[in-house]
Design a protein around this motif. Structure first.
Motif, PDB file in Angstrom:
ATOM      1  N   HIS A  23       0.286   2.267   8.377  1.00 42.62           N
ATOM      2  CA  HIS A  23      -0.630   1.859   7.187  1.00 42.62           C
ATOM      3  C   HIS A  23      -0.027   2.237   5.863  1.00 42.62           C
ATOM      4  O   HIS A  23      -0.650   2.764   4.902  1.00 42.62           O
ATOM      5  CB  HIS A  23      -1.893   3.104   7.115  1.00 42.62           C
ATOM      6  CG  HIS A  23      -2.665   2.684   8.489  1.00 42.62           C
ATOM      7  ND1 HIS A  23      -2.358   3.817   9.537  1.00 42.62           N
ATOM      8  CD2 HIS A  23      -3.334   1.888   9.013  1.00 42.62           C
ATOM      9  CE1 HIS A  23      -3.175   3.510  10.406  1.00 42.62           C
ATOM     10  NE2 HIS A  23      -3.660   2.443  10.214  1.00 42.62           N
ATOM     11  N   LYS A  25       1.158   0.377   2.388  1.00 43.96           N
ATOM     12  CA  LYS A  25       0.795  -0.831   1.778  1.00 43.96           C
ATOM     13  C   LYS A  25       1.733  -2.059   1.975  1.00 43.96           C
ATOM     14  O   LYS A  25       2.858  -1.783   1.895  1.00 43.96           O
ATOM     15  CB  LYS A  25       0.657  -0.683   0.420  1.00 43.96           C
ATOM     16  CG  LYS A  25       0.165  -1.568  -0.595  1.00 43.96           C
ATOM     17  CD  LYS A  25       0.022  -1.351  -1.940  1.00 43.96           C
ATOM     18  CE  LYS A  25      -0.294  -2.268  -2.909  1.00 43.96           C
ATOM     19  NZ  LYS A  25      -0.209  -2.213  -4.323  1.00 43.96           N
ATOM     20  N   MET A  57      -6.858  -2.812   6.134  1.00 45.21           N
ATOM     21  CA  MET A  57      -6.020  -2.998   4.934  1.00 45.21           C
ATOM     22  C   MET A  57      -5.756  -4.396   4.497  1.00 45.21           C
ATOM     23  O   MET A  57      -5.424  -4.750   3.276  1.00 45.21           O
ATOM     24  CB  MET A  57      -4.481  -2.056   4.925  1.00 45.21           C
ATOM     25  CG  MET A  57      -4.604  -0.786   5.056  1.00 45.21           C
ATOM     26  SD  MET A  57      -3.125   0.023   5.517  1.00 45.21           S
ATOM     27  CE  MET A  57      -2.413  -0.233   3.761  1.00 45.21           C
ATOM     28  N   LYS A  60      -0.396  -4.860   6.197  1.00 45.98           N
ATOM     29  CA  LYS A  60       0.296  -3.501   6.002  1.00 45.98           C
ATOM     30  C   LYS A  60       1.544  -3.284   6.569  1.00 45.98           C
ATOM     31  O   LYS A  60       2.195  -4.556   7.112  1.00 45.98           O
ATOM     32  CB  LYS A  60      -0.451  -2.515   6.983  1.00 45.98           C
ATOM     33  CG  LYS A  60      -0.361  -2.784   8.481  1.00 45.98           C
ATOM     34  CD  LYS A  60      -1.109  -1.714   9.091  1.00 45.98           C
ATOM     35  CE  LYS A  60      -0.973  -2.102  10.689  1.00 45.98           C
ATOM     36  NZ  LYS A  60      -1.657  -0.759  11.430  1.00 45.98           N
ATOM     37  N   GLN A  84      -1.830   6.230   1.504  1.00 51.05           N
ATOM     38  CA  GLN A  84      -2.828   5.957   2.603  1.00 51.05           C
ATOM     39  C   GLN A  84      -1.995   5.930   4.043  1.00 51.05           C
ATOM     40  O   GLN A  84      -2.808   5.591   4.833  1.00 51.05           O
ATOM     41  CB  GLN A  84      -3.345   4.542   2.268  1.00 51.05           C
ATOM     42  CG  GLN A  84      -2.607   3.376   2.576  1.00 51.05           C
ATOM     43  CD  GLN A  84      -1.671   3.156   1.372  1.00 51.05           C
ATOM     44  OE1 GLN A  84      -1.702   3.767   0.387  1.00 51.05           O
ATOM     45  NE2 GLN A  84      -0.629   2.175   1.506  1.00 51.05           N
ATOM     46  N   SER A  86       0.077   6.773   7.538  1.00 49.47           N
ATOM     47  CA  SER A  86      -0.189   7.962   8.499  1.00 49.47           C
ATOM     48  C   SER A  86       1.306   8.156   9.364  1.00 49.47           C
ATOM     49  O   SER A  86       1.989   7.122   9.115  1.00 49.47           O
ATOM     50  CB  SER A  86      -1.333   7.734   9.482  1.00 49.47           C
ATOM     51  OG  SER A  86      -0.915   6.435  10.151  1.00 49.47           O
ATOM     52  N   GLY A 100      -2.152  12.165   8.215  1.00 51.11           N
ATOM     53  CA  GLY A 100      -1.826  11.649   7.103  1.00 51.11           C
ATOM     54  C   GLY A 100      -0.974  12.007   6.147  1.00 51.11           C
ATOM     55  O   GLY A 100      -0.612  13.228   6.314  1.00 51.11           O
TER      56      GLY A 100
END
Length: 155
Positions: A23, A25, A57, A60, A84, A86, A100
């Motif tokens: 996850h 970006k 998202m 990712k 964001q 993990s 997270g």
């Protein structure tokens, strides 16, 4: 086989032991490697997938690091550019722990202040210290605020 069938399944081989950072970006995966000090010349087995489709998202990145579990300081660095994300600890091909990242209130020795007049950029033995705020990262010594491209300021 349909186009949908081509996108199903694993994009990266599973790892026996290590860390999967998920996850991230889209487009930040290579920055994650950089802040962890990992390059293509290291002896660690790495897998990176960039801009893969994600229901949550849109796009990712995913980073897999074989035979390495991240230190808290490393996770704190990742939180600065991928809040964001993990972190999955893998043992014997199974997820042993998943959590997270937490953005710390303050971070020391990780960010280089862009202000050339800051005491941290002189010959003084002073470690950089930044407070994490909604608007960005604020230097403890000169009050400089970093609002963009945080990854480029990571030491």
């Amino acid at each position: 086989m349909t186009d949908e069938g081509l996108t199903e399944g694993l994009l990266i081989s599973p790892i026996r032991n290590g860390t999967v950072i998920d996850h991230i970006k889209g487009g930040e995966g290579l920055n994650v490697l950089r802040i962890l000090g990992l390059t293509g010349t290291c002896t660690v087995s790495l897998s990176v997938a960039t801009n893969v489709t994600s229901r949550q998202m849109g796009r990712k990145d995913i980073v897999k690091i074989e035979n390495r579990e991240l230190l808290k300081e490393e996770v704190d660095r990742i939180a600065l550019i991928a809040p964001q994300s993990s972190i999955n600890i893998i043992r014997e091909f199974r997820v042993f722990d998943k959590k997270g990242v937490d953005i710390p209130n303050q971070i020391c020795g990780v960010i280089r202040c862009p202000n050339p007049g800051c005491i941290t950029n002189t010959n003084e033995p002073v470690t950089s210290r930044f407070t994490i705020q909604q608007s960005g990262l604020r230097c403890h010594y000169c009050d400089w605020l970093i609002t963009k491209d945080i990854a480029s300021h990571i030491i």
